[in-house]
Design an enzyme around this catalytic site. Structure first.
Site, PDB file in Angstrom:
ATOM      1  N   GLU A 217       6.450   5.048  40.596  1.00 25.04           N
ATOM      2  CA  GLU A 217       6.427   4.112  41.721  1.00 25.04           C
ATOM      3  C   GLU A 217       6.748   4.832  43.024  1.00 25.04           C
ATOM      4  O   GLU A 217       7.200   5.985  43.026  1.00 25.04           O
ATOM      5  CB  GLU A 217       7.428   2.981  41.490  1.00 25.04           C
ATOM      6  CG  GLU A 217       8.879   3.428  41.489  1.00 25.04           C
ATOM      7  CD  GLU A 217       9.834   2.246  41.559  1.00 25.04           C
ATOM      8  OE1 GLU A 217      10.138   1.818  42.687  1.00 25.04           O
ATOM      9  OE2 GLU A 217      10.287   1.780  40.497  1.00 25.04           O
TER      10      GLU A 217
ATOM     11  N   LYS B 182       6.981  -3.381  51.027  1.00 19.59           N
ATOM     12  CA  LYS B 182       7.438  -3.264  49.639  1.00 19.59           C
ATOM     13  C   LYS B 182       6.598  -4.243  48.819  1.00 19.59           C
ATOM     14  O   LYS B 182       6.763  -5.454  48.924  1.00 19.59           O
ATOM     15  CB  LYS B 182       8.928  -3.595  49.542  1.00 19.59           C
ATOM     16  CG  LYS B 182       9.532  -3.408  48.164  1.00 19.59           C
ATOM     17  CD  LYS B 182      11.023  -3.738  48.190  1.00 19.59           C
ATOM     18  CE  LYS B 182      11.656  -3.556  46.822  1.00 19.59           C
ATOM     19  NZ  LYS B 182      13.095  -3.925  46.831  1.00 19.59           N
TER      20      LYS B 182
ATOM     21  N   VAL C  78       7.884  -2.051  40.619  1.00 26.04           N
ATOM     22  CA  VAL C  78       7.513  -1.953  39.206  1.00 26.04           C
ATOM     23  C   VAL C  78       6.251  -2.770  38.921  1.00 26.04           C
ATOM     24  O   VAL C  78       5.296  -2.273  38.319  1.00 26.04           O
ATOM     25  CB  VAL C  78       8.678  -2.402  38.306  1.00 26.04           C
ATOM     26  CG1 VAL C  78       8.217  -2.585  36.856  1.00 26.04           C
ATOM     27  CG2 VAL C  78       9.827  -1.395  38.372  1.00 26.04           C
TER      28      VAL C  78
ATOM     29  N   ASP D  30      15.953 -16.907  41.754  1.00 22.66           N
ATOM     30  CA  ASP D  30      15.570 -15.545  42.131  1.00 22.66           C
ATOM     31  C   ASP D  30      15.357 -14.710  40.869  1.00 22.66           C
ATOM     32  O   ASP D  30      16.305 -14.207  40.269  1.00 22.66           O
ATOM     33  CB  ASP D  30      16.662 -14.925  43.013  1.00 22.66           C
ATOM     34  CG  ASP D  30      16.203 -13.624  43.682  1.00 22.66           C
ATOM     35  OD1 ASP D  30      15.129 -13.120  43.305  1.00 22.66           O
ATOM     36  OD2 ASP D  30      16.922 -13.128  44.563  1.00 22.66           O
TER      37      ASP D  30
ATOM     38  N   SER E  24      12.769 -11.614  39.329  1.00 23.92           N
ATOM     39  CA  SER E  24      11.792 -10.600  39.713  1.00 23.92           C
ATOM     40  C   SER E  24      10.450 -10.816  39.032  1.00 23.92           C
ATOM     41  O   SER E  24      10.379 -11.182  37.843  1.00 23.92           O
ATOM     42  CB  SER E  24      12.328  -9.209  39.354  1.00 23.92           C
ATOM     43  OG  SER E  24      11.327  -8.230  39.529  1.00 23.92           O
ATOM     44  N   ALA E  25       9.391 -10.539  39.785  1.00 23.83           N
ATOM     45  CA  ALA E  25       8.038 -10.593  39.226  1.00 23.83           C
ATOM     46  C   ALA E  25       7.814  -9.511  38.178  1.00 23.83           C
ATOM     47  O   ALA E  25       6.848  -9.575  37.411  1.00 23.83           O
ATOM     48  CB  ALA E  25       7.008 -10.448  40.345  1.00 23.83           C
ATOM     49  N   ASP E  26       8.710  -8.507  38.123  1.00 29.14           N
ATOM     50  CA  ASP E  26       8.572  -7.437  37.123  1.00 29.14           C
ATOM     51  C   ASP E  26       8.522  -8.001  35.708  1.00 29.14           C
ATOM     52  O   ASP E  26       7.794  -7.484  34.847  1.00 29.14           O
ATOM     53  CB  ASP E  26       9.744  -6.450  37.221  1.00 29.14           C
ATOM     54  CG  ASP E  26       9.784  -5.688  38.534  1.00 29.14           C
ATOM     55  OD1 ASP E  26       8.823  -5.798  39.323  1.00 29.14           O
ATOM     56  OD2 ASP E  26      10.786  -4.986  38.770  1.00 29.14           O
TER      57      ASP E  26
ATOM     58  N   LYS F 182      18.418  -3.209  36.386  1.00 31.89           N
ATOM     59  CA  LYS F 182      19.499  -2.832  37.300  1.00 31.89           C
ATOM     60  C   LYS F 182      20.755  -3.649  36.993  1.00 31.89           C
ATOM     61  O   LYS F 182      20.695  -4.863  36.810  1.00 31.89           O
ATOM     62  CB  LYS F 182      19.055  -3.026  38.746  1.00 31.89           C
ATOM     63  CG  LYS F 182      17.915  -2.100  39.152  1.00 31.89           C
ATOM     64  CD  LYS F 182      17.529  -2.290  40.607  1.00 31.89           C
ATOM     65  CE  LYS F 182      16.419  -1.321  40.995  1.00 31.89           C
ATOM     66  NZ  LYS F 182      15.115  -1.662  40.402  1.00 31.89           N
TER      67      LYS F 182
END
EC number: 4.2.1.70
Length: 301
Positions: free
Chosen positions: A25, A86, A106, A138, A140-142, A159
């Site tokens: 990335e 981003k 990611v 909230d 993440s789209a990951d 993380k």
């Protein structure tokens, strides 16, 4: 797709000869650390992939094209660029359509890697369910990308600033294999163990590659998350890092930091509070993931 993809010479040659390729990335370059340390670190990660028998393909958006692999000059230019977007799944197409410059998270890196036929992607840690997501939503789209795009992602878990139990629950719901490498526990980024048991364990790159192939044979969508624990010598124990995370989270809440700004803010504050140790650990785990990614990519060729 050829009008959208630009392959660096090294990557083009690897594709022509069938050599192993590992996607990397670019947000670590644009949103992870200042110049020139960002470019130096990216070059170290690329060198680690090469040293272990694969070709690195750092992915970024420049001039309305998806760059699969960056030349030294492009890497340097990206490291010094300002106002770099981003990018995740939601904004990737808009950046390309408007000719902007963007660094891939990611999710976006997975999409671009799959378009380029790259099966393995090494990163630091994936995004996940943020603490307090039951009210903020909230997430993440990951996590959804792992369920949709057939790329094996090597990371040091999610993380540790995230809600790890909820992250694992969402991955299970989405049908994403979560494979701890060489241990039973799910790692927690800076720490080797989160205290949570990983759903799966594998002890070799060959096993992981075989599982990737089998998902393809079965017609199952999505990829795999390979959770590779940080090297022992670079670890920051949970007893030491957890209070730092809690303090950084309180500051973020007090300052109203939200959405995409949360993770960079937290990582920056943790760097300050650990006197740079968190960044040193981050670099060590990315290098370890690059090594394992190269081994898996070689096993898949």
């Amino acid at each position: 797709m050829q009008d959208l993809l630009t392959f660096a010479p090294e990557v083009a040659e690897a594709r022509a000869t069938g050599a192993a390729i590992v996607a990397l990335e670019s947000t670590i370059i644009t949103h992870g650390m200042p110049f020139p340390q960002n470019v130096e670190t990216a070059a170290r990660v690329e060198a680690e992939v090469r040293a272990h028998g694969a070709v690195p393909a750092t992915i970024a958006i420049m001039g309305g094209r998806i760059h699969i692999g960056l030349t030294a000059a492009e890497l340097d230019a990206l490291g010094q660029a300002h106002d770099v977007a981003k990018l995740s799944r939601a904004d990737l197409a808009a950046c390309l359509a408007t000719g902007g410059i963007g660094a891939t998270t990611v999710a976006a890196t997975m999409i671009c890697a799959a378009l380029a036929g790259i099966k393995v992607f090494a990163t630091g840690g994936i995004g996940g369910v943020h603490r307090g997501a039951e009210t903020s939503f909230d997430i993440s789209a990951d996590l959804m990308e792992l369920a949709a795009t057939p790329v094996t992602v090597v990371a040091a878990g999610a993380k540790a600033i995230l809600d790890l139990p909820k992250t694992l629950e969402v991955l299970e719901t989405q049908g994403v294999p979560v494979i701890a490498f060489g241990q039973d526990d799910f790692p927690a980024f800076w720490s080797r163990s989160s205290g949570l048991k990983a759903p799966l364990r594998m002890d070799s790159a060959a096993e992981i590659a075989a599982a990737h192939r089998m998902r393809g044979r079965l017609g199952l969508p999505g990829g795999q998350l390979v959770a590779n624990p940080i090297p022992v010598e670079a670890e920051i124990s949970r007893a030491e890092i957890d209070p730092v995370i809690e303090a950084a989270l309180r500051e973020a809440e007090a300052q109203g930091i939200a959405a995409k700004a949360v993770t960079p803010f937290l990582l920056d504050r943790m760097f300050e509070m650990t006197k740079g140790r968190s960044l040193d650990a981050n670099i060590a785990l990315v290098l370890a993931n690059a090594r394992l990614g190269a081994a898996i990519a070689k096993a898949l060729t």
